[in-house]
Design a protein around this motif. Structure first.
Motif, mmCIF file in Angstrom:
data_model
loop_
_atom_site.group_PDB
_atom_site.id
_atom_site.type_symbol
_atom_site.label_atom_id
_atom_site.label_comp_id
_atom_site.label_asym_id
_atom_site.label_seq_id
_atom_site.Cartn_x
_atom_site.Cartn_y
_atom_site.Cartn_z
ATOM 1 N N ARG A 90 38.137 10.151 -26.704
ATOM 2 C CA ARG A 90 37.797 11.219 -25.773
ATOM 3 C C ARG A 90 38.948 11.160 -24.598
ATOM 4 N N HIS A 91 39.623 10.158 -24.229
ATOM 5 C CA HIS A 91 40.356 10.188 -23.242
ATOM 6 C C HIS A 91 41.714 9.905 -23.331
ATOM 7 N N THR A 92 42.237 9.866 -24.623
ATOM 8 C CA THR A 92 43.762 9.773 -24.760
ATOM 9 C C THR A 92 44.371 11.250 -25.341
ATOM 10 N N ALA A 93 45.734 11.218 -25.191
ATOM 11 C CA ALA A 93 46.411 12.241 -25.953
ATOM 12 C C ALA A 93 46.177 12.229 -27.249
ATOM 13 N N LEU A 106 49.907 21.846 -24.956
ATOM 14 C CA LEU A 106 51.520 21.799 -25.044
ATOM 15 C C LEU A 106 51.938 20.811 -24.064
ATOM 16 N N ALA A 123 42.108 16.210 -32.846
ATOM 17 C CA ALA A 123 41.056 17.083 -32.958
ATOM 18 C C ALA A 123 42.005 18.329 -33.044
ATOM 19 N N ALA A 124 42.914 18.651 -32.391
ATOM 20 C CA ALA A 124 43.746 19.734 -32.491
ATOM 21 C C ALA A 124 44.249 20.070 -33.910
ATOM 22 N N ILE A 158 43.595 27.332 -30.304
ATOM 23 C CA ILE A 158 42.491 26.672 -31.014
ATOM 24 C C ILE A 158 41.153 27.282 -30.525
ATOM 25 N N ARG A 200 43.067 13.755 -28.449
ATOM 26 C CA ARG A 200 43.045 15.160 -28.494
ATOM 27 C C ARG A 200 44.158 15.876 -29.542
ATOM 28 N N HIS A 201 45.089 15.132 -29.777
ATOM 29 C CA HIS A 201 45.862 15.519 -30.931
ATOM 30 C C HIS A 201 45.348 15.724 -32.207
ATOM 31 N N SER A 261 52.490 23.531 -30.750
ATOM 32 C CA SER A 261 52.161 23.089 -29.263
ATOM 33 C C SER A 261 52.708 21.940 -29.109
ATOM 34 N N ALA A 262 53.808 21.379 -29.962
ATOM 35 C CA ALA A 262 54.665 20.234 -29.910
ATOM 36 C C ALA A 262 53.897 19.047 -30.152
ATOM 37 N N VAL A 263 52.672 18.816 -30.965
ATOM 38 C CA VAL A 263 52.219 17.712 -31.728
ATOM 39 C C VAL A 263 52.891 17.428 -32.805
ATOM 40 N N HIS A 264 53.206 16.151 -33.114
ATOM 41 C CA HIS A 264 53.766 15.934 -34.179
ATOM 42 C C HIS A 264 52.718 15.471 -35.382
ATOM 43 N N ILE A 318 37.240 5.286 -26.346
ATOM 44 C CA ILE A 318 38.362 5.835 -25.255
ATOM 45 C C ILE A 318 39.539 6.618 -26.041
ATOM 46 N N ALA A 369 48.593 23.341 -33.470
ATOM 47 C CA ALA A 369 49.283 21.837 -33.033
ATOM 48 C C ALA A 369 50.677 21.890 -33.172
ATOM 49 N N GLY A 371 38.638 18.664 -36.811
ATOM 50 C CA GLY A 371 38.562 19.438 -35.390
ATOM 51 C C GLY A 371 37.720 18.682 -34.447
#
Lengths: 333, 513
Positions: free
Chosen positions: A199-202, B367, A208-209, B355, A205-206, A220-223, A196, A217, A279
């Protein structure tokens, strides 16, 4: 390119993803082979055995999936298990005189195991993200350090849990709910939560980014550092959890505890379809990978066609095969 | 084609070193090239222009043996050839220099030039001979580079020269260059063009592509214009104006490349920056951005524009005061800047923006992912956002699951704009809005920027393309060596005034001479 203004056709609903099915097919084939070779293969007792032994690797492999997806690696998980198990046993033995042979002692031991895992993961993560040292180097170093520490703690021998406390602790590995052993239940829960989260949380996603392109990343404001750091801490906690389940199985820790588990863990992740370069990660794939490795071991033990000593060789072939298949997917894209 | 036409064409390409004759090419059911005929003569510079997706790359790849034609023929010195691989073409003197260089970063200049063709004495490498030849080649190209310098440490134009030297070392007679000037400054471009003139004088046939039409008009002897996989026109030097070239590329009139300038909604500052410094590259920048304004930032490459903007949005350590809507604010992370209503579209969309190995949906929402997730991500909301973005920004893709790396540059840039607009910003900073995208999409993009300002967003446009800044902005801030050199507004917004500020020339000279 289609010259329709700002429209993008949807692809047909059903897509047949052979790559994703690969590991599942391999698993089915293994089950069929196992059943043909030995009728006892599908017996509940055997399946329980395979699953509960796979649970240690499985729990760690879920955490490893996140580390690898975010572009990292952790080679230290095997010796970290041995180290945590050793410390847990020493802590519990030391508490018996004051607290007696009680569940309280065991709970403190468990807490120590989980906390130690978090700290060990945090140290790995700190050196990798804040000091900017390559994950391979850092965790190669901590792998050797943990292994050496446990050897030293055991004075070259074995650290054993007090026998009567061990009997009290035993149900954590051998007991369970509705006939399903605790390690299997916990592995299942960890895997479902992991799937979960991926696949389904930020957070997933972060990860993988970051593994795909750290700079994108960051823009795109990813810490980036914080997310990377947490993957190592979560993995550490899961190693602690695996240790908590492992200690009641044998009631001891030694130099050879968790030997090569890091390789089995990483192999399970890769066989499951996660990209070693980061990734892209697939937690359910990792679970399938763990089962594949566990079944191979089991089939070789149940039959006498091939020597169980060749287990490693067969696992090696499967790992390489998995990567070759990944390569094929990449180039077909 | 009638026999007579074929005969005429054969005559037309007599003496050509490399010629395409009625070349067709299909990828699966899709025909991307239709009946392309181009003849390259020794000592002639050809430009190949067209929008992204017009078939330029495919044409160049067929010329240089990276792709085989599905129909028609490639002729070398008048005889049909089939290049089995690009190495065959290279061996016969036809070399393609890719836009992304093919250099081994950790090897030296000399090792790169002779990579795969090392000079040997017996079984040992002949270092002395290779170094001497490298020095010789670089000397010919007026590039004072140490042959032992590691390639990772040299500048982009120097890498371009190393690629050319490499081609010359293999006795290139035909040099095909894919957008050689895309990453070069005006001065570096001049150096490159001097080398092209030199090679031309030595009898090399040259074909290159560029989106910069004024360059094409200046350097090319013949201009080949492609559209939708066809060669629509070949003109000799001076036959067509830049505007005519652009129109032939797009196939329609581009009378209004830029939307009409908007009068500023009065001087109500939205963003006020003062004494803002970023390390050693930006010193004490002070400026203000008004509501609904499109503010230009001009200056030479390396003047600190990008660094200033990256400092503002928290991507770089910076000092100084920033106020948004009159309230002082500290922006130490991209997240904080976004929360304050400030977003940045990076100049390098492939390295910093998108990406390439993920699909459009994941890229679009990265973002502003918080707006799409409580604990779990709402995929339905993401899909709806993608639908809106596709409609609003006219994104064209073969299907929804396509990896972003497979989109054309223009569509990538549209997706990137859609991505930052999902953060619902008040202030939008766009760095190099149209780098490497074709004329038609450029015009569309200018329209988007204009609409943003109309809708009340305040926009900063950083650009190295002078015409772009002049066409879009009512007010332009010019930077020079990390400082704000000055500002031009209204009728003063012209190339002369901006260049003077950017180069540090005294403005008083203007008009007195």
């Amino acid at each position: 390119m289609a010259d329709t203004t700002g429209t993008v056709p949807k692809k047909g609903g059903f897509r047949f993803d052979v790559q994703a099915l690969g590991p599942i097919l391999a698993l089915v084939v293994l089950v069929v082979i196992g059943t043909l070779l030995n009728p006892d293969f599908l017996a509940g007792r055997n399946i329980t055995n395979v699953l509960s032994r796979s649970a240690f690797i499985g729990i760690m492999a879920v955490g490893m999936t996140f580390v690898i997806t975010a572009g990292g690696l952790d080679l230290s998980v095997g010796s970290m298990t041995a180290f945590i198990a050793g410390i847990m046993i020493m802590v519990m033995n030391a508490l018996i005189p004051s607290l007696g042979t009680t569940w309280g002692v065991i709970l403190i031991g468990m807490g120590a195991g989980l906390a130690l895992g978090a700290v060990a993961g945090a140290v790995n993560g700190f050196l990798i993200t804040r000091m900017g040292i390559e994950a391979f180097i850092v965790t190669l170093g901590s792998m050797v350090i943990f292994r050496s520490l446990v050897t030293w703690m055991a004075d070259g021998g074995t650290i054993s849990l007090n026998f009567s406390l061990g009997s009290l602790y035993e149900p954590v590995y051998y007991g369970g709910l509705f006939g399903i052993r605790w390690p299997i239940i916990i592995f299942a829960v960890v895997a479902i939560l992991g799937e979960i989260a991926m696949r389904h949380t930020a957070y997933g996603r972060h990860c993988a980014a970051i593994g795909s392109n750290e700079q994108v990343a960051r823009y795109s404001a990813v810490h980036v550092k914080r997310v990377r750091m947490t993957t190592y801490i979560v993995l550490g906690v899961l190693v602690g959890l695996a240790s908590v389940l492992y200690v009641p199985r044998l009631g001891s820790a030694s130099n050879s505890t968790g030997l090569l588990w890091e390789l089995e863990t990483i192999a399970a992740v890769i066989i499951g379809g996660t990209l070693l370069s980061g990734g892209f990660g697939r937690v359910w794939g990792t679970v399938v990978g763990v089962l594949i490795l566990g079944l191979i071991d089991n089939i070789l033990n149940l039959t006498d066609l091939v020597s169980p000593y060749l287990n490693g060789a067969i696992q090696g072939v499967i790992i390489i095969l998995a990567v070759v298949l990944q390569r094929a997917r990449k180039s077909s894209r | 084609m009638s026999a007579m036409a074929a005969q005429m064409q054969a005559d037309a390409s007599a003496g050509a070193v490399l010629a395409l004759r009625g070349v067709q090419r299909s990828f699966g059911p899709v025909q991307v090239l239709h009946d392309i005929s181009i003849a390259l003569y020794p000592g002639e510079v050809h430009a190949l222009i067209g929008e992204n997706g017009a078939g330029k790359s495919t044409t160049m790849k067929i010329m240089s043996g990276y792709l085989a034609p599905s129909g028609g023929s490639v002729e070398l010195d008048g005889a049909p050839v089939v290049f089995a691989r690009s190495r065959d073409a290279e061996g016969r003197g036809v070399t393609l220099i890719h836009q992304e260089f093919n250099l081994a970063q950790l090897l030296s200049v000399e090792q790169n030039i002779f990579l795969g063709h090392e000079l040997k004495r017996g079984w040992r490498l002949d270092h002395a001979a290779m170094r001497a030849q490298t020095s010789d080649l670089l000397g010919r190209l007026e590039t004072p580079l140490d042959p032992r310098a590691q390639v990772s440490g040299i500048s982009v134009p120097e890498k371009q020269m190393v690629e050319i030297a490499k081609a010359l070392s293999r006795k290139a007679r035909v040099l095909i260059m894919d957008e050689p000037t895309a990453a070069l400054t005006t001065r570096e471009t001049e150096v490159l063009f001097r080398q092209i003139e030199r090679l031309k004088a030595e009898g090399t046939a040259i074909l290159y592509t560029s989106h910069k039409l004024d360059e094409v008009a200046a350097i090319a002897d013949k201009v080949n214009i492609m559209r939708d996989g066809r060669l629509v026109r070949t003109a000799v030097r001076g036959e067509m104006s830049v505007d005519q070239m652009a129109e032939a590329m797009v196939g329609r009139e581009l009378s209004d490349m830029y939307p009409p300038k908007r009068p500023s909604d009065g001087a109500e500052p939205v963003l006020e920056v003062s004494g803002f410094s970023v390390g050693e590259v930006v010193k004490e920048a002070t400026f203000a951005l008004n509501r609904g304004e499109i503010l230009g930032f001009a200056g030479l490459v390396g003047s600190g524009r990008t660094e200033l903007m990256e400092g503002l949005v928290g991507l770089r350590q910076a000092t100084g005061a920033v106020a948004i809507n009159g309230r002082p604010i500290r922006l130490h992370s991209v997240e904080a800047a976004m929360a304050a209503g400030l977003v940045y579209l990076p100049e390098d969309r492939k390295e910093h923006g998108l990406i390439l190995t993920q699909d459009m949906r994941r890229n679009l929402t990265l973002l502003a992912l918080k707006n799409f997730s409580q604990i779990l991500i709402d995929k339905r909301a993401e899909e709806a956002a993608l639908d809106r973005a596709i409609g609003e920004f006219d994104i064209r893709a073969p299907d929804r699951e396509v990896l972003v790396g497979n989109l054309s540059g223009g569509n990538q840039q549209k997706l990137l704009l859609a991505k930052i607009m999902l953060a619902e910003p008040q202030i939008v900073i766009i760095d190099e809005p149209t780098r490497g995208i074709d004329v038609g999409t450029k015009q569309q993009f200018y329209g988007f920027i204009h609409q943003l300002a109309e809708a009340g967003h305040s926009v900063i446009v950083v650009s190295s393309e002078m015409t772009e800044v002049i066409g879009l902005c009512d007010r332009v801030v010019v930077m020079r060596r990390g400082r704000i050199a000055g500002e031009v507004t209204g009728t003063e917004v012209n190339e002369d005034a901006i260049v003077r500020l950017a180069m540090g020339l005294d403005r008083k000279d203007n008009g007195h001479g």
